[in-house]
Design an enzyme around this catalytic site. Structure first.
Site, PDB file in Angstrom:
ATOM      1  N   ARG A  71      -7.087   1.632  -9.134  1.00  0.00           N
ATOM      2  CA  ARG A  71      -6.854   0.761  -8.420  1.00  0.00           C
ATOM      3  C   ARG A  71      -6.643  -0.972  -8.708  1.00  0.00           C
ATOM      4  O   ARG A  71      -6.110  -0.873  -7.841  1.00  0.00           O
ATOM      5  CB  ARG A  71      -8.270   0.686  -7.429  1.00  0.00           C
ATOM      6  CG  ARG A  71      -8.102  -0.787  -6.262  1.00  0.00           C
ATOM      7  CD  ARG A  71      -9.861  -0.875  -5.274  1.00  0.00           C
ATOM      8  NE  ARG A  71      -9.850  -2.101  -4.617  1.00  0.00           N
ATOM      9  CZ  ARG A  71      -9.522  -1.961  -2.743  1.00  0.00           C
ATOM     10  NH1 ARG A  71      -9.136  -0.662  -2.804  1.00  0.00           N
ATOM     11  NH2 ARG A  71     -10.265  -2.440  -2.455  1.00  0.00           N
ATOM     12  N   HIS A  90      -0.994  -0.345   3.074  1.00  0.00           N
ATOM     13  CA  HIS A  90      -1.897   0.662   1.283  1.00  0.00           C
ATOM     14  C   HIS A  90      -2.030   1.653   2.163  1.00  0.00           C
ATOM     15  O   HIS A  90      -1.121   2.041   2.874  1.00  0.00           O
ATOM     16  CB  HIS A  90      -3.262  -0.048   2.079  1.00  0.00           C
ATOM     17  CG  HIS A  90      -3.627  -1.456   0.956  1.00  0.00           C
ATOM     18  ND1 HIS A  90      -4.205  -2.040   0.253  1.00  0.00           N
ATOM     19  CD2 HIS A  90      -2.846  -2.730   1.445  1.00  0.00           C
ATOM     20  CE1 HIS A  90      -3.433  -3.492   0.039  1.00  0.00           C
ATOM     21  NE2 HIS A  90      -3.340  -3.997   0.757  1.00  0.00           N
ATOM     22  N   GLU A 108      -2.759   0.803   7.189  1.00  0.00           N
ATOM     23  CA  GLU A 108      -3.221   1.635   5.947  1.00  0.00           C
ATOM     24  C   GLU A 108      -2.223   3.072   6.154  1.00  0.00           C
ATOM     25  O   GLU A 108      -2.748   3.655   7.817  1.00  0.00           O
ATOM     26  CB  GLU A 108      -4.684   1.809   5.817  1.00  0.00           C
ATOM     27  CG  GLU A 108      -5.714   1.163   5.304  1.00  0.00           C
ATOM     28  CD  GLU A 108      -6.015   0.550   3.728  1.00  0.00           C
ATOM     29  OE1 GLU A 108      -5.621   1.594   3.208  1.00  0.00           O
ATOM     30  OE2 GLU A 108      -6.285   0.172   3.851  1.00  0.00           O
TER      31      GLU A 108
END
Lengths: 289, 411
Positions: B230, B298, B372
């Protein structure tokens, strides 16, 4: 980070889980947990001080829950894990579709209760059902797994018996024991005949995710790293399985190894589960897919 | 063994493997080969006793040849039962192999339904600039820790220091659908400019900056080592653990709850704010440009969020940003029915301090949003490549809503 070696016999489809697991550590290292005591930072001291007009939620949501916000989502996820331990199958996998409404309250100093109205669906057949659920979380020291009450029997109406029997027979009578890695692979790809084993890995993991869940976590299975069939004389299939769980709040990837059985009659039973140490605690870093 | 594709058909041709056990066998096999009318083709020459001889025999000569071998007691087995079948399979495999990994010569041949590695993405960026030099340019805003270029594509129809929209994907390297979507957005912009009135109107007055691989070291690592990586790849002195969470490294509530001080943590904030070059480069860029909307992308969870992540209090522009978010997710859902939730970061997902859009909002960039993308956990980070384009398409609708609102509401 201690290895938590746990021997547990968990009931599958029927019966109330009789759990004899010692409370697992909630996260690898308490100082790494995002909700730990804040270090001094000027702005962060404003956390509880500022309020503006309009509705604002407490850190621990109480009263009516906003379905858009995380407390309802996290509670619903726990219900998902519970439903998969009860109703899940290689051919039936349950997911939360949406939370319609919810309510949370402090029952005692250490216990909080949630009520949810939600829609869940069987991911495979894409059938949806509304359910009610009640959950109870304990907080503070001696954290217990959450208790869940929910029934969604409509999900059982889709007939998967034939598929389950076929899968069972195929791997019971096969000369070779199956073994698969990286389900799905890096690109999200999974061979169709391996999907039932991906699902089994998710189901077995659901027992772990259910036990590990708190109001401050949200678990998903990131990947089934390895699932290997073992020989057994008994009337079920037996598997050794290594899965990667993703915990959303800490963003950690947590490795678990499990020994579990499955049959159409009994569903999934987890015999052993063991949390594996983080990569930085192991000597060699494992390779990727 | 690869045979070039001849017009000639090898249907029912077989390849036999002969095993001569005596010298006599050796001369018998040579004799067989000399019988031209048998149309034999030697694949593996006669050598000595015990060494196999492979011959291709046309279908209509099989009976004779096999009878000959049996009479003289020459042991043989069938290596290939039907040569044409094998050739057809080989041809198919070659075609699909070349279809799977072509070297695209232009962005029209680029396969958006695949996840690409870092060098393929860098090539794409250069190709796009070469194809549309009047619209697209590449700016290197800095270097990653491992010295990789941090590339930003600038989409502009001219002007100087125009109000601009910033979009970044891939700041967290394991979120592969975001970099993949970024590629698609880049192509979408050049395709739709001059064709789609809304986008054309935006580009006539504003610039768009797109950083597709915001964390190239991490992205490279997800291909070579750990798919679930990540953070950045900068070592942490005194620790075995590598990397800083680039979305906890910004100067907004830095150090607060919702980030970790432990280098081994996935949310490690770093030794100080803006310590990571991947973050610092964007900070400098934002400070020296006229950004009016800043969008960080994201995956996963299907959320559209606005500040704050680090504290619970509402931003000044809460009502406007909340309403715009609602409109954007409605537009997103209109394409495939994908359901997104929306709200401030701290309410929608969790408390996070040192995040990018908290900082950009504090710099006066009102339209600060973070997405997201798909899904909600079933595949999670390992989203099937078949979902890349649908994800990018629906997300684009939400982006257009935000960009259109930014254009029509100058500040």
């Amino acid at each position: 980070m201690r290895l938590v070696v746990v021997l547990a016999v968990l009931m599958g489809v029927s019966g109330i889980p009789d759990v004899t697991i010692s409370p697992p550590t909630a996260s690898a290292d308490t100082s790494a947990h995002p909700n730990s005591i804040p270090e001094t930072a000027d702005e962060s001291e404003q956390i509880e001080a500022q309020t503006e007009e309009g509705a604002e939620e407490d850190v621990m949501a109480t009263g009516e829950l906003n379905p858009n916000h995380y407390p309802a989502r996290r509670a619903a996820q726990v219900v998902q894990h519970y439903l998969n331990t009860r109703y899940g199958s290689p051919f039936r996998l349950i997911g939360v579709q949406t939370v319609h409404s919810g309510n949370a309250e402090d029952v005692t100093d250490s216990r909080r209760k949630y009520q949810l109205e939600l829609s869940v669906n069987d991911i495979i057949s894409n059938t949806t059902q509304t359910c009610s659920a009640e959950l109870s979380f304990t907080k503070g020291k001696g954290q217990q797994p959450p208790e869940v009450k929910a029934s969604c029997e409509e999900l059982l109406k889709i007939d998967i018996k034939a598929q389950e029997e076929a899968l069972y027979q195929k791997y019971k009578t096969s000369q070779t024991l199956m073994s698969a890695q990286y389900l799905p692979d890096s690109h999200g790809h999974i061979k169709p005949d391996m999907e039932p084993f991906w699902h089994l890995g998710i189901l077995a993991s659901s027992f772990i995710m259910l036990n590990e869940s708190t109001e401050n976590t949200l678990y998903n299975v990131a990947q089934v790293a390895n699932i290997t069939q073992l020989t057994t004389e008994e009337d079920h299939l037996e598997f050794d399985c290594h899965t990667l769980l993703h915990e959303m709040v800490s963003q950690e990837i947590i490795h678990w190894k499990m020994l579990f059985t499955w049959s159409p009659a009994e569903g999934v039973k987890v015999l052993q589960m063991k949390r594996l140490p983080h990569r930085h605690e192991r000597e060699k870093s494992p390779k990727t897919n | 063994q690869f045979l070039s594709k001849l017009r000639f058909s090898f249907c029912r041709h077989q390849v036999l493997r002969l095993v001569p056990k005596t010298d006599g066998h050796l001369s018998l096999i040579r004799d067989l080969h000399n019988m031209i009318e048998l149309e034999l083709d030697i694949w593996r020459e006669v050598r000595d006793v015990g060494s196999p001889v492979d011959i291709r025999v046309p279908g209509h000569k099989l009976k004779i040849v096999k009878r000959y071998l049996k009479i003289y007691d020459i042991q043989f087995s069938t290596m290939i039962k039907d040569l044409q079948v094998l050739l057809d399979e080989e041809q198919k495999a070659m075609e699909s192999a070349s279809a799977r990994v072509p070297e695209p010569r232009n962005t029209d041949n680029f396969d958006f339904f695949r996840y690409h590695n870092l060098s393929e993405i860098y090539s794409f960026q250069d190709m796009l600039v070469a194809e549309k030099p009047n619209l697209v340019s590449k700016i290197v805003i800095g270097q990653s820790y491992e010295d990789r270029p941090l590339n930003v594509l600038k989409f502009s129809t001219g002007g100087t220091n125009r109000p601009a929209i910033w979009i970044d994907t891939g700041i967290h390297s394991r979120e592969w659908v975001t970099q993949a979507s970024g590629l698609w957005f880049a192509k979408k912009i050049v395709t739709d400019f001059g064709r789609d009135p809304k986008l054309t109107a935006i580009l006539n007055q504003m610039d768009i900056f797109l950083e597709i691989v915001t964390n190239p070291d991490g992205y490279f690592f997800t291909h070579t080592n750990s798919r679930m990586w990540r953070k950045t790849r900068k070592p942490n002195p005194g620790s075995r653990c590598v990397g800083v969470d680039p979305n906890r490294n910004w100067k907004a509530g830095f150090g607060g709850p919702g980030s970790s001080g432990n280098p081994c943590s996935q949310t490690y904030r770093g030794p100080r704010a803006e310590s990571e070059s991947e973050v610092n480069s964007i900070v400098e860029f934002v400070k020296s440009h006229n950004i009016k909307a800043f969008i960080s992308i994201h995956s996963y969870s299907q959320l559209l969020m606005f500040p704050y992540g680090y504290i619970r209090s509402r931003i000044k522009d809460y009502t406007e940003l909340n309403n715009l978010a609602q409109k954007a997710v409605t537009d997103l859902a209109s394409l495939y029915g994908t359901s997104y939730k929306f709200g401030s970061i701290i309410n929608a997902i969790y408390q996070a301090s040192g995040g990018s859009i908290d900082w950009t909002y504090s710099q006066g960039i009102k339209y600060s949003y973070t997405f997201e993308l798909r899904d909600t956990g079933h595949y999670g980070f390992l989203l099937p490549a078949t979902q890349i384009i649908p994800t990018a398409q629906e997300t684009w609708l939400a982006l257009m809503t935000i960009m259109d609102h930014t254009l029509k509401n100058p500040y």
